[in-house]
Write an enzyme that holds these catalytic residues in place. Structure first.
Site, short mmCIF file in Angstrom:
data_model
loop_
_atom_site.label_atom_id
_atom_site.label_comp_id
_atom_site.label_asym_id
_atom_site.label_seq_id
_atom_site.Cartn_x
_atom_site.Cartn_y
_atom_site.Cartn_z
N TYR A 52 56.61 22.52 37.48
CA TYR A 52 54.73 22.28 38.39
C TYR A 52 54.81 20.96 39.23
O TYR A 52 54.03 21.38 39.97
CB TYR A 52 54.19 21.96 36.95
CG TYR A 52 53.57 23.34 36.81
CD1 TYR A 52 53.07 23.82 36.01
CD2 TYR A 52 54.79 22.72 34.52
CE1 TYR A 52 52.55 25.20 35.50
CE2 TYR A 52 53.92 24.05 33.92
CZ TYR A 52 53.24 24.44 34.47
OH TYR A 52 53.45 25.83 33.58
N ARG A 55 55.29 23.68 41.94
CA ARG A 55 53.59 24.55 42.15
C ARG A 55 52.50 23.89 42.83
O ARG A 55 51.92 25.10 43.93
CB ARG A 55 53.30 24.96 40.68
CG ARG A 55 54.23 25.75 40.19
CD ARG A 55 54.69 27.07 40.41
NE ARG A 55 55.27 27.52 41.08
CZ ARG A 55 56.44 27.67 41.58
NH1 ARG A 55 57.23 26.57 40.69
NH2 ARG A 55 56.89 27.73 42.49
N GLN A 85 41.70 33.03 35.65
CA GLN A 85 43.24 32.90 34.66
C GLN A 85 44.00 32.22 35.35
O GLN A 85 44.92 31.00 35.73
CB GLN A 85 43.99 33.60 34.06
CG GLN A 85 43.18 34.61 34.10
CD GLN A 85 43.63 36.73 33.56
OE1 GLN A 85 44.51 36.48 32.69
NE2 GLN A 85 43.13 37.22 33.90
N ASN A 86 43.99 31.42 37.32
CA ASN A 86 44.39 31.05 38.49
C ASN A 86 44.51 29.42 37.71
O ASN A 86 42.73 28.96 37.45
CB ASN A 86 44.10 31.30 39.48
CG ASN A 86 44.28 32.97 39.81
OD1 ASN A 86 45.19 33.42 38.60
ND2 ASN A 86 44.18 33.71 40.95
N VAL A 87 45.95 28.13 37.86
CA VAL A 87 45.59 27.13 37.65
C VAL A 87 45.30 26.63 39.45
O VAL A 87 45.11 25.95 39.84
CB VAL A 87 46.70 26.33 36.96
CG1 VAL A 87 46.78 27.17 35.65
CG2 VAL A 87 48.26 26.90 38.45
N HIS A 103 42.79 28.33 32.69
CA HIS A 103 44.32 28.13 31.52
C HIS A 103 44.41 26.85 32.35
O HIS A 103 46.15 26.47 33.13
CB HIS A 103 44.74 29.48 32.59
CG HIS A 103 44.45 30.92 31.83
ND1 HIS A 103 45.26 31.54 31.98
CD2 HIS A 103 44.00 31.23 30.49
CE1 HIS A 103 45.11 32.67 31.08
NE2 HIS A 103 44.90 31.70 30.24
N GLY A 168 42.62 41.50 40.73
CA GLY A 168 44.18 40.89 40.79
C GLY A 168 44.54 40.68 39.20
O GLY A 168 45.68 39.07 38.96
N THR A 169 44.77 41.56 38.09
CA THR A 169 44.97 40.68 36.48
C THR A 169 45.47 42.13 36.46
O THR A 169 44.82 43.07 36.12
CB THR A 169 44.19 39.81 35.77
OG1 THR A 169 45.01 40.08 34.94
CG2 THR A 169 42.53 40.98 36.33
N SER A 170 46.78 42.11 35.65
CA SER A 170 47.13 42.58 34.64
C SER A 170 46.36 43.14 33.53
O SER A 170 47.26 43.92 32.19
CB SER A 170 48.51 42.46 34.06
OG SER A 170 48.65 41.19 33.53
N1 APR Z 1 45.72 42.23 45.40
C1 APR Z 1 45.30 42.04 43.64
N2 APR Z 1 45.80 41.99 42.75
C2 APR Z 1 47.31 42.28 43.00
C3 APR Z 1 47.54 41.74 44.37
C4 APR Z 1 46.80 41.83 45.61
N3 APR Z 1 47.64 41.57 46.91
N4 APR Z 1 48.99 42.08 44.12
C5 APR Z 1 49.70 42.55 42.79
N5 APR Z 1 47.68 41.49 42.10
C6 APR Z 1 48.07 43.04 40.56
C7 APR Z 1 48.92 43.24 40.02
O1 APR Z 1 48.95 45.13 40.26
C8 APR Z 1 48.63 43.22 38.75
O2 APR Z 1 48.26 43.65 38.00
O3 APR Z 1 47.90 41.40 39.81
C9 APR Z 1 47.97 41.39 38.95
C10 APR Z 1 48.58 40.51 38.64
O4 APR Z 1 49.32 40.80 37.09
P1 APR Z 1 49.81 39.08 35.65
O5 APR Z 1 50.77 39.09 37.19
O6 APR Z 1 49.97 39.67 35.21
O7 APR Z 1 48.84 37.68 36.47
P2 APR Z 1 47.72 37.47 35.62
O8 APR Z 1 46.61 38.71 34.77
O9 APR Z 1 47.18 37.03 36.40
O10 APR Z 1 48.13 36.84 34.09
C11 APR Z 1 47.44 35.89 33.36
O11 APR Z 1 49.49 35.26 32.19
O12 APR Z 1 51.01 33.39 32.27
C12 APR Z 1 49.80 33.99 32.27
O13 APR Z 1 48.46 32.36 32.20
C13 APR Z 1 49.05 32.58 33.62
O14 APR Z 1 47.26 33.10 34.09
C14 APR Z 1 48.17 34.28 33.58
C15 APR Z 1 48.59 35.11 32.60
#
Ligand code: APR
Length: 223
Positions: A52, A55, A85-87, A103, A168-170
């Site tokens: 951290y 980071r 969800q971002n820190v 988070h 931008g979240t999976s």
């Molecule tokens: N613009 C938009 N989205 C993007 C870009 C971009 N330039 N580049 C990548 N992505 C997308 C990917 O396609 C993916 O769907 O961002 C997403 C990232 O997904 P994750 O890496 O799983 O991140 P997130 O969903 O924020 O994770 C959730 O998991 O480990 C934990 O606590 C941590 O907050 C985090 C949580």
């Protein structure tokens, strides 16, 4: 209009912060459970603190991108709450006023004894750094297996929103991914992600592109 914005790692990707699941389950070269779980911290606190610290240093060297700024601009005409969800603090630095961190926050630390004793922290954190009551400090991050204290406030924001923007979240990590279920039946949902995990429907408009391209388009539609 009341707008709830849910963001994940992808909104900060173009600022130079790596996402979690775009690189073989490794997070900056580390097994996520090793550096982001209470068990990992108990087993090897130095490794976790050092992770951290890196980071935090990285965060202080990057800047908000077009997507963060476009979301901040939405506040000129709308009542906007960002649920991230971002820190990182890139939404705040771009000018967003209402940011809920599900988070935790990289630029804060807290007592390992009293979770409400939270301090601002921009430096490195080491074993031996203690709170006023002499308890070791730890990153103010919600690790896997820990409670997400802000989730209820976030659910209330989503429930009241007329429009929801997801960026931008999976959508793999709960309870954050479940927030969308609180949406009003007539709320319009916009989803921006180059690899969208949700498909387009009457209620959901998908922008399968980077945040810096897709978010300004959504903002223009809403303004
Ligand atoms: N613009 C938009 N989205 C993007 C870009 C971009 N330039 N580049 C990548 N992505 C997308 C990917 O396609 C993916 O769907 O961002 C997403 C990232 O997904 P994750 O890496 O799983 O991140 P997130 O969903 O924020 O994770 C959730 O998991 O480990 C934990 O606590 C941590 O907050 C985090 C949580």
């Amino acid at each position: 209009m009341k707008i709830a914005v849910l963001t994940g790692a992808g909104v900060s990707a173009e600022s130079g912060i790596k996402t979690f699941r775009d690189s073989d389950g490794l997070w900056e070269g580390h097994d996520v459970m090793e550096v982001a779980s209470p068990e990992g911290f108990a087993q090897n606190p130095e490794v976790v603190l050092d992770f951290y610290n890196q980071r935090r240093k990285q965060l202080l060297s990057v800047q908000p991108n077009t997507a963060h700024y476009a979301l901040a601009d939405l506040e000129d005409k709308h009542n906007v709450t960002i649920i991230t969800q971002n820190v990182d603090d890139l939404h705040e630095r771009a000018g967003s006023k209402n940011v809920i961190h599900l988070h935790g926050e990289l630029l804060k630390v807290r007592s390992t004894f009293d979770e409400d004793l939270i301090l601002d922290w921009k430096e490195d954190l080491y074993l031996g750094d203690v709170c006023e009551n002499n308890h070791q400090l730890r990153p103010h991050i919600v690790w896997f297996g820990e409670m997400v204290p802000m989730i209820e406030v976030a659910a209330e924001v989503v429930e009241k929103a007329d429009a929801i923007i997801i960026v931008g979240t999976s959508m793999q990590v709960y309870p954050a991914a479940g927030l969308i279920q609180y949406a009003k039946p007539d709320a319009q949902i916009y989803f921006v992600d180059p690899k969208p995990s949700i498909s387009e429907s009457k209620k959901i408009m998908v922008f399968a592109e980077k945040a810096s391209i897709g978010v300004p388009k959504v903002v223009e539609l809403l303004n």
